[in-house]
Design a protein around this motif. Structure first.
Motif, PDB file in Angstrom:
ATOM      1  N   ALA A  35       0.842  -1.197   0.000  1.00 42.25           N
ATOM      2  CA  ALA A  35       0.000   0.000   0.000  1.00 42.25           C
ATOM      3  C   ALA A  35       0.875   1.245   0.000  1.00 42.25           C
ATOM      4  N   LEU A  39       0.879   3.945  -2.891  1.00 39.34           N
ATOM      5  CA  LEU A  39       0.520   5.338  -2.590  1.00 39.34           C
ATOM      6  C   LEU A  39       1.569   6.279  -3.168  1.00 39.34           C
ATOM      7  N   MET A  98      -6.801  -0.061  -5.078  1.00 41.98           N
ATOM      8  CA  MET A  98      -8.151  -0.382  -4.615  1.00 41.98           C
ATOM      9  C   MET A  98      -8.284  -1.872  -4.296  1.00 41.98           C
ATOM     10  N   ARG A 176     -11.288   2.937  17.320  1.00 44.40           N
ATOM     11  CA  ARG A 176     -10.186   3.237  16.412  1.00 44.40           C
ATOM     12  C   ARG A 176     -10.258   2.358  15.168  1.00 44.40           C
ATOM     13  N   ASN A 180     -11.052   3.403  11.455  1.00 45.68           N
ATOM     14  CA  ASN A 180     -10.072   3.087  10.433  1.00 45.68           C
ATOM     15  C   ASN A 180     -10.723   2.324   9.271  1.00 45.68           C
ATOM     16  N   PHE A 183     -13.020   4.606   7.374  1.00 38.47           N
ATOM     17  CA  PHE A 183     -12.207   5.497   6.545  1.00 38.47           C
ATOM     18  C   PHE A 183     -11.758   4.803   5.260  1.00 38.47           C
ATOM     19  N   LEU A 465     -11.944   9.003   9.857  1.00 35.78           N
ATOM     20  CA  LEU A 465     -10.546   9.384  10.045  1.00 35.78           C
ATOM     21  C   LEU A 465     -10.278   9.882  11.464  1.00 35.78           C
ATOM     22  N   GLY A 468     -10.286   7.136  13.910  1.00 36.29           N
ATOM     23  CA  GLY A 468      -9.256   6.220  13.426  1.00 36.29           C
ATOM     24  C   GLY A 468      -7.859   6.673  13.814  1.00 36.29           C
ATOM     25  N   ASN A 494      -1.788   0.758  20.387  1.00 32.78           N
ATOM     26  CA  ASN A 494      -1.370   1.703  19.362  1.00 32.78           C
ATOM     27  C   ASN A 494      -0.217   2.510  19.918  1.00 32.78           C
TER      28      ASN A 494
ATOM     29  N   TRP B 269      -1.490  14.954  -0.121  1.00 26.46           N
ATOM     30  CA  TRP B 269      -2.339  14.118   0.734  1.00 26.46           C
ATOM     31  C   TRP B 269      -1.904  12.653   0.663  1.00 26.46           C
ATOM     32  N   ALA B 273      -0.481  10.289   3.589  1.00 27.73           N
ATOM     33  CA  ALA B 273      -1.081   8.982   3.880  1.00 27.73           C
ATOM     34  C   ALA B 273       0.025   7.923   3.871  1.00 27.73           C
ATOM     35  N   HIS B 277       1.275   5.348   6.849  1.00 31.90           N
ATOM     36  CA  HIS B 277       1.421   3.905   6.647  1.00 31.90           C
ATOM     37  C   HIS B 277       2.844   3.435   6.930  1.00 31.90           C
TER      38      HIS B 277
HETATM   39  C1  HEM Z   1      -6.166   4.494  -1.089  1.00 33.38           C
HETATM   40  C2  HEM Z   1      -5.252   4.026  -0.322  1.00 33.38           C
HETATM   41  C3  HEM Z   1      -5.088   4.274   1.149  1.00 33.38           C
HETATM   42  C4  HEM Z   1      -5.114   5.454   1.834  1.00 33.38           C
HETATM   43  C5  HEM Z   1      -5.310   6.845   1.269  1.00 33.38           C
HETATM   44  C6  HEM Z   1      -4.899   5.141   3.210  1.00 33.38           C
HETATM   45  C7  HEM Z   1      -4.823   6.071   4.225  1.00 33.38           C
HETATM   46  C8  HEM Z   1      -4.609   5.756   5.543  1.00 33.38           C
HETATM   47  C9  HEM Z   1      -4.529   6.696   6.602  1.00 33.38           C
HETATM   48  C10 HEM Z   1      -4.669   8.198   6.433  1.00 33.38           C
HETATM   49  C11 HEM Z   1      -4.348   6.029   7.755  1.00 33.38           C
HETATM   50  C12 HEM Z   1      -4.237   6.608   9.145  1.00 33.38           C
HETATM   51  C13 HEM Z   1      -5.623   6.906   9.650  1.00 33.38           C
HETATM   52  C14 HEM Z   1      -6.316   5.782  10.292  1.00 33.38           C
HETATM   53  O1  HEM Z   1      -5.711   5.034  11.094  1.00 33.38           O
HETATM   54  O2  HEM Z   1      -7.517   5.644  10.052  1.00 33.38           O
HETATM   55  C15 HEM Z   1      -4.290   4.651   7.449  1.00 33.38           C
HETATM   56  C16 HEM Z   1      -4.104   3.655   8.371  1.00 33.38           C
HETATM   57  C17 HEM Z   1      -4.028   2.319   8.058  1.00 33.38           C
HETATM   58  N1  HEM Z   1      -4.088   1.779   6.786  1.00 33.38           N
HETATM   59 FE1  HEM Z   1      -4.426   2.755   5.101  1.00 33.38          FE
HETATM   60  N2  HEM Z   1      -4.761   3.787   3.337  1.00 33.38           N
HETATM   61  C18 HEM Z   1      -4.859   3.236   2.101  1.00 33.38           C
HETATM   62  C19 HEM Z   1      -4.729   1.909   1.783  1.00 33.38           C
HETATM   63  C20 HEM Z   1      -4.475   0.906   2.679  1.00 33.38           C
HETATM   64  C21 HEM Z   1      -4.260  -0.439   2.337  1.00 33.38           C
HETATM   65  C22 HEM Z   1      -4.249  -0.999   0.937  1.00 33.38           C
HETATM   66  C23 HEM Z   1      -4.050  -1.106   3.493  1.00 33.38           C
HETATM   67  C24 HEM Z   1      -3.786  -2.580   3.660  1.00 33.38           C
HETATM   68  C25 HEM Z   1      -2.633  -3.071   3.481  1.00 33.38           C
HETATM   69  C26 HEM Z   1      -4.136  -0.166   4.567  1.00 33.38           C
HETATM   70  C27 HEM Z   1      -3.986  -0.470   5.902  1.00 33.38           C
HETATM   71  C28 HEM Z   1      -3.978   0.429   6.929  1.00 33.38           C
HETATM   72  C29 HEM Z   1      -3.835   0.094   8.331  1.00 33.38           C
HETATM   73  C30 HEM Z   1      -3.670  -1.285   8.902  1.00 33.38           C
HETATM   74  C31 HEM Z   1      -3.868   1.287   9.030  1.00 33.38           C
HETATM   75  C32 HEM Z   1      -3.803   1.452  10.533  1.00 33.38           C
HETATM   76  C33 HEM Z   1      -2.502   1.967  10.973  1.00 33.38           C
HETATM   77  C34 HEM Z   1      -2.533   2.334  12.426  1.00 33.38           C
HETATM   78  O3  HEM Z   1      -3.216   1.667  13.195  1.00 33.38           O
HETATM   79  O4  HEM Z   1      -1.899   3.349  12.752  1.00 33.38           O
HETATM   80  N3  HEM Z   1      -4.376   1.046   4.040  1.00 33.38           N
HETATM   81  N4  HEM Z   1      -4.454   4.501   6.085  1.00 33.38           N
END
Ligand code: HEM
Lengths: 528, 320
Positions: A35, A39, A98, A176, A180, A183, A465, A468, A494, B269, B273, B277
């Motif tokens: 991811a 990104l 996606m 959370r 998440n 979101f 968000l 999250g 966390n 942005w 993000a 991650h």
């Molecule tokens: C369009 C693509 C993505 C965007 C813009 C995005 C954005 C974000 C953001 C802003 C956060 C921090 C906010 C939150 O904890 O809610 C986050 C956390 C996280 N994302 Fe994504 N994400 C994307 C794709 C993915 C994908 C593909 C995965 C799976 C592998 C993923 C897994 C996670 C996980 C596990 C967290 C939690 C991290 C934590 O607990 O601090 N995300 N993501």
């Protein structure tokens, strides 16, 4: 792969390997690290869209780029440099993202669903390995512990062991993961809305002078675009009339545009005060005011005394609304007695409209967009305007090829500047009178059924968000050991600060005599 | 004196005050040997090793007590400068009778104010040591210096900017940019300190600018502070972009147009993000996370400056 060359009995193994291979890839694709890479790749891929003109924004700019770089442009075009956001490579990246996202969300949804209903796990045998750990030297009441935790909305589970150990396990901050997941899911929603929009939306741009009307069909738009699933015959029927246009200026800059319009739909009519930022909504189709300009009104009197009046829209060249345009009279100088047309007696004018001409300077162009002293700067041509050859041509200038080829003769060496009410007289005695200036509005009509989906997705995205990111998931245990000691422990799930403080505070609430160790004094961070 | 002149005078006063504050902080930073032993927000991270040089205070030209006095003066000056900056903006509002985010100059000044307020909140809450104000005032003064290059006379707004969405959208964007500026400062400080620690444990010589890191708080604590600031700013940035899309819908008839400004906001942005991650994607990704945060701010700055000045787009009239 050697597996394909293997003898028949090994086939099941090949299938297994194939599955294992895909499983590995699937794991790879849905890993956080992927991811991350995707990104960053998406960010990188978006850049060319800002450096090259995009067809979706302005086909004119793209054509201009082709003119300027005739060798390079076709190659860039083959790489979709002018359609970046619909290009296969851009699409590939976000589709992968996606898929990765969906592959990430779905299992997490399951896990979270289970976690929400599962019992909070018991304390580990050796609580001292946890990041927060205290052995209490004061009394703690079990009932009070449960009440305190409940009041503070911890989810609790009580375990009584056979040896008399009594444990209250507590956990908090499930929101959370909920946030998440919400979101991440809403990102997919937003994208779905965008996709619906690109398939089912349509728009049209129309320049409309005062007192003119037009109706909503493609022939009446200056420019339009239809989504792949839009049937042009099914556009809603309505007509719009521009009753008056008013631009307000302060200190040489425009401060407000105001278009009074009348609209007519299915027998109903209404009036609306259309402004920038205040679109008119007709059954889900929005009419926006996105610009304005000047319309010059002129009358040409030909050799036979016949007059023709033109209302010609001019195109702004700069912020001061110095504008360019052309007046073309292809059927001028028709002999009224014989009715014969002299194809070489057509007349055309290239013109610049200056809203506020300052005759105290040598400058033609003004600096004030308001109509304080409008003039037309004219260059007249006679001959063949070249309108009959079927080639599309600009309405804002006389055909340059006709001038270059000698089909048109220039009649005045120096541009002639005339004010309102004045006339330019050509060598053959014919005249062009400047009657006045009107205004036009640039309207954009747009219908996008994906818009509400995108908006809803965006709101959910924000709602998810905040918790999250802000909510912390953490655990707290308090254990009464058979030997009479009481232990508490805490675990952050966390990465955030403040676990010790919170747990100490909890412990103190449960056991009022508890005094947290003097860890706070050296934690102030800043020294005063 | 007209309102515009008063606003400009206050603006100049701000820059001078911040410059004086920076100097005061520098004195504290250089001569208060004692503070090197202190950790930044001790929670979670281990305390910084006691690696303050053995140099005795009496050898320094300025005593630690005097140095701390200079630090306090720096803080007072920072408050004063920030008040002057806010007053300058308010004066502009009164003079123009509109919201103060109408052109690139005003936007940049807003970012500086948001950055400084963020810093002062952090210091007041005791989350960061005062002497790091050296870096905060430096960063903010740089931003203010840049804004002078794009100075625009206070004037009215073009129609498309005359909407309450400008208040919402631009305020959110400015606040996010200001907070992220401080976040970026912490990311840089963390990298410096990390590098310093590594050089030290490898026994390699430490030269300028790395020796600045000597008196920085623990690298871990700096990293966590970087993260916290970004976590706070990211939803604000997200909200700002979404509000911009709503405004675009009303003003231009479409909520997303891939206008250069929008493209670069999207890029920023996505990079942020990616930062969030990276922090949870394993050790090596976490080690690179501060670089991604810095990249994010580079994109923000690019969007604020180059995109306004170089690319033609719908947003350009909001520019210079
Ligand atoms: C369009 C693509 C993505 C965007 C813009 C995005 C954005 C974000 C953001 C802003 C956060 C921090 C906010 C939150 O904890 O809610 C986050 C956390 C996280 N994302 Fe994504 N994400 C994307 C794709 C993915 C994908 C593909 C995965 C799976 C592998 C993923 C897994 C996670 C996980 C596990 C967290 C939690 C991290 C934590 O607990 O601090 N995300 N993501």
């Amino acid at each position: 792969m050697t597996a394909t060359l293997a003898p028949a009995p090994r086939k099941p193994k090949a299938a297994k390997r194939f599955r294992a291979f895909w499983r590995r890839w699937w794991h790879q694709l849905t890993a956080m690290r992927t991811a991350l890479v995707l990104l960053l790749a998406l960010a990188l891929a978006a850049i060319p869209g800002s450096t090259f003109p995009q067809r979706s924004i302005s086909t004119v700019d793209v054509a201009g780029y082709f003119d300027e770089h005739p060798d390079l442009a076709p190659w860039l075009d083959r790489l979709w440099a002018f359609d970046v956001y619909t290009s296969p490579w851009f699409s590939a990246i976000y589709l992968l993202l996606m898929i990765s996202l969906a592959g990430c969300i779905v299992p997490r949804l399951g896990v979270h669903w289970k976690a929400l209903r599962a019992k909070v796990p018991d304390a580990p045998k050796r609580m001292s390995i946890l990041p927060y750990h205290r052995v209490l030297d004061v009394d703690a009441n079990q009932g009070r512990a449960r009440a305190v935790l409940k009041q503070r909305r911890w989810r609790t589970a009580v375990t009584e062991h056979e040896d008399g150990t009594f444990v209250i396990a507590a956990e908090k901050g499930y929101l959370r993961e909920t946030g998440n997941l919400l979101f991440h899911t809403s990102i997919i929603f937003v994208l779905a809305g965008v996709a619906v929009g690109s398939l089912m939306s349509w728009y049209g741009n129309r320049i409309l002078s005062e007192d003119k009307s037009y109706c909503n069909n493609l022939q009446q738009y200056d420019e339009y675009g239809l989504g792949a699933w839009v049937d042009e015959t099914s556009l809603p029927r309505f007509c719009v009339t521009l009753d008056a246009f008013d631009a307000e200026f302060t200190d040489g800059g425009p401060t407000a545009y105001d278009a009074a319009v009348t609209y007519e739909t299915a027998g109903e009519t209404g009036k609306y005060d259309l402004q920038v930022n205040h679109p008119l909504n007709i059954d889900g189709t929005n009419v926006f005011l996105i610009g304005h300009g000047y319309t010059a009104v002129v009358t040409y009197t030909d050799r036979y005394g016949q007059t023709q009046t033109l209302h010609q829209e001019f195109l702004a060249m700069d912020a001061a609304l110095n504008s360019e345009g052309a007046f073309k009279f292809p059927d001028a100088n028709v002999d009224p007695e014989t009715g014969t047309v002299d194809a070489n007696a057509e007349v055309g004018f290239d013109a610049i409209l200056v809203p506020t001409f300052d005759d105290s300077t040598a400058m033609l162009l003004g600096t004030d967009p308001e109509l304080n002293n409008p003039v037309l700067a004219l260059t007249a041509y006679t001959g063949d305007l070249g309108l009959g050859d079927g080639e599309p041509e600009s309405v804002y200038s006389v055909n340059e090829e006709q001038i270059a080829s000698g089909a048109l003769t220039r009649l005045n060496e120096e541009v002639e500047v005339i004010g309102v009410g004045d006339a330019m007289t050509l060598p053959d005695g014919t005249t062009l009178t400047f009657d006045g200036v009107e205004q036009y509005a640039v309207l954009q009509v747009r219908h996008d059924p994906g818009g509400p989906v995108v908006l809803a997705g965006a709101v959910l995205l924000l709602l998810g968000l905040l918790p999250g990111l802000a909510v912390r998931r953490r655990r707290y245990w308090i254990r009464w050991n058979p030997d009479g000691t009481v232990e508490t422990a805490g675990l952050n799930r966390n990465d955030f600060d403040g676990l010790d403080e919170e747990c100490d505070e909890l412990t103190a609430a449960i056991a009022p005599d508890y005094e947290p160790p003097g860890t706070h004094t050296d934690k102030s961070g800043s020294e005063q | 004196m007209t309102g515009a002149e008063a606003a400009n005078a206050l603006f100049v006063a701000t820059i001078l005050t911040y410059a004086a504050a920076m100097f005061s902080y520098a004195v504290e930073y250089a001569f208060d040997k004692r503070v090197a032993k202190r950790a930044l927000v001790a929670a979670g991270g281990a305390d910084a090793p006691d690696d303050a040089p053995a140099e005795s205070p009496s050898e320094a030209p300025i005593s630690p007590v005097a140095a701390r006095g200079a630090g306090r003066l720096g803080l007072v000056l920072t408050f004063l400068g920030t008040a002057a900056l806010a007053a300058s903006i308010v004066t502009r509002v009164v003079y123009t009778g509109r919201w103060p985010w109408g052109n690139m100059f005003e936007y940049t000044v807003g970012v500086a104010l948001a950055g400084m307020v963020t810093w002062l909140v952090l210091v007041s809450r005791g989350s960061v040591p005062r002497r790091l104000g050296l870096f905060a005032t430096f960063a903010v003064t740089m931003v203010l210096g840049t804004s002078v290059r794009v100075y625009t006379e206070a004037g009215p707004l073009v129609p498309a900017l005359d909407s309450y969405w400008i208040v919402i959208h631009v305020t959110a964007a400015i606040a996010a940019s200001g907070i992220l500026l401080i976040g970026c400062v912490f990311a840089i400080l963390h990298l410096l300190k990390r590098r310093y620690d590594r050089q030290r444990s490898d026994g390699k010589p430490i030269r300028f600018p790395l020796n600045i890191a000597e008196r920085l708080p623990d690298a871990n604590a700096l990293e966590r502070m970087t993260f916290k600031i970004h976590v706070f700013a990211f939803p604000l940035l997200t909200f700002g972009i979404l509000a911009g899309a709503v405004w675009a819908h009303f003003a231009w008839g479409r909520y997303w147009n891939w206008d250069p400004k929008e493209v670069w906001a999207f890029i920023a942005w996505v990079v942020y993000a990616a930062y969030l991650h990276a922090r949870v994607s394993g050790r090596s990704a976490k080690a690179n996370a501060p670089w991604i945060a810095i990249l994010g701010y580079a994109v923000m700055l690019f969007n604020l400056t180059a995109v306004n000045l170089v690319f033609a787009g719908l947003h350009s009239y909001a520019g210079v």
